[in-house]
Design an enzyme around this catalytic site. Structure first.
Site, short mmCIF file in Angstrom:
data_model
loop_
_atom_site.label_atom_id
_atom_site.label_comp_id
_atom_site.label_asym_id
_atom_site.label_seq_id
_atom_site.Cartn_x
_atom_site.Cartn_y
_atom_site.Cartn_z
N CYS A 9 6.60 4.01 -12.10
CA CYS A 9 7.00 3.67 -10.73
C CYS A 9 8.50 3.36 -10.74
O CYS A 9 9.21 3.76 -11.68
CB CYS A 9 6.16 2.53 -10.16
SG CYS A 9 6.30 0.96 -11.05
N ARG A 15 3.44 -1.49 -9.31
CA ARG A 15 2.40 -0.46 -9.29
C ARG A 15 2.02 0.06 -10.68
O ARG A 15 0.82 0.10 -11.03
CB ARG A 15 2.84 0.72 -8.41
CG ARG A 15 2.92 0.36 -6.94
CD ARG A 15 3.68 1.42 -6.15
NE ARG A 15 5.10 1.44 -6.53
CZ ARG A 15 6.01 2.29 -6.07
NH1 ARG A 15 5.63 3.22 -5.21
NH2 ARG A 15 7.26 2.22 -6.45
N ASP A 123 5.04 1.39 -2.09
CA ASP A 123 5.69 0.32 -2.84
C ASP A 123 5.37 -1.01 -2.18
O ASP A 123 5.76 -1.25 -1.04
CB ASP A 123 7.20 0.59 -2.85
CG ASP A 123 7.96 -0.40 -3.71
OD1 ASP A 123 7.38 -1.44 -4.08
OD2 ASP A 123 9.13 -0.12 -4.00
#
Ligand code: 4NP
Length: 155
Positions: A9, A15, A123
């Site tokens: 990420c 994440r 996000d």
């Protein structure tokens, strides 16, 4: 030889640490190595975000031993499969690839659930707790399918 899977990420604190923890919980560690990295450098050496740690904990996963690291060109050599969380990560990682062999290793993780639909794992960094739960649910479903493929030898 273990199959090596990398989750990527932007920051490697929200994440991809969740994706790493979730996939690790679904595969045989003697057969599959799972790691994560971020395209950015802000959080090198950092623990995962507190909200990711708390979300993982709700599902009995401990991700507190993970530390942030930055994605590097060497990762194309070191990993068999590179799963990125969103289209921006995809662009950043692809821009560092120097061969078709490298490029073929890179996939949007939600392609597993929604083939050819270009869906991002959003996000959650600037949002609230619910964003992390949402991310967890998406990643759990995607990792279930990835683990099935790893276990039956189709990945
Ligand atoms: P992640 O979330 O890419 O899921 O780890 C982010 C964490 C930190 C930042 C951006 C995204 N940041 O800009 O510091």
């Amino acid at each position: 030889m273990k199959t090596r899977v990398l989750m990527v990420c932007l920051g490697n604190i929200c994440r991809s640490p969740l994706a790493e923890g979730i996939l690790k919980s679904k595969v045989n560690p003697t057969k599959v190595f799972v790691d994560s990295a971020g395209t950015g450098s802000w959080h090198i050496g950092s623990e995962p975000d507190k909200r990711s740690i708390a979300t993982a904990k709700r599902y009995n996963l401990d991700i507190t031993d993970q530390r942030g690291r930055q994605f590097s060109e060497q990762d194309f050599e070191d990993f068999d499969h590179i799963f990125v969380m969103d289209n921006s990560n995809f662009k950043d990682v692809m821009s560092m690839a120097s061969s078709d062999e490298h490029r073929q290793k890179v996939h949007l993780i939600l392609e597993e659930i929604f083939p050819s639909e270009n869906v991002d794992v959003p996000d959650p960094y600037h949002g609230g707790e619910q964003g992390f739960e949402n991310v967890y649910q998406m990643l759990d479903e995607a990792c279930e399918l990835i683990a099935e493929k790893l276990n039956n030898g189709t990945l």
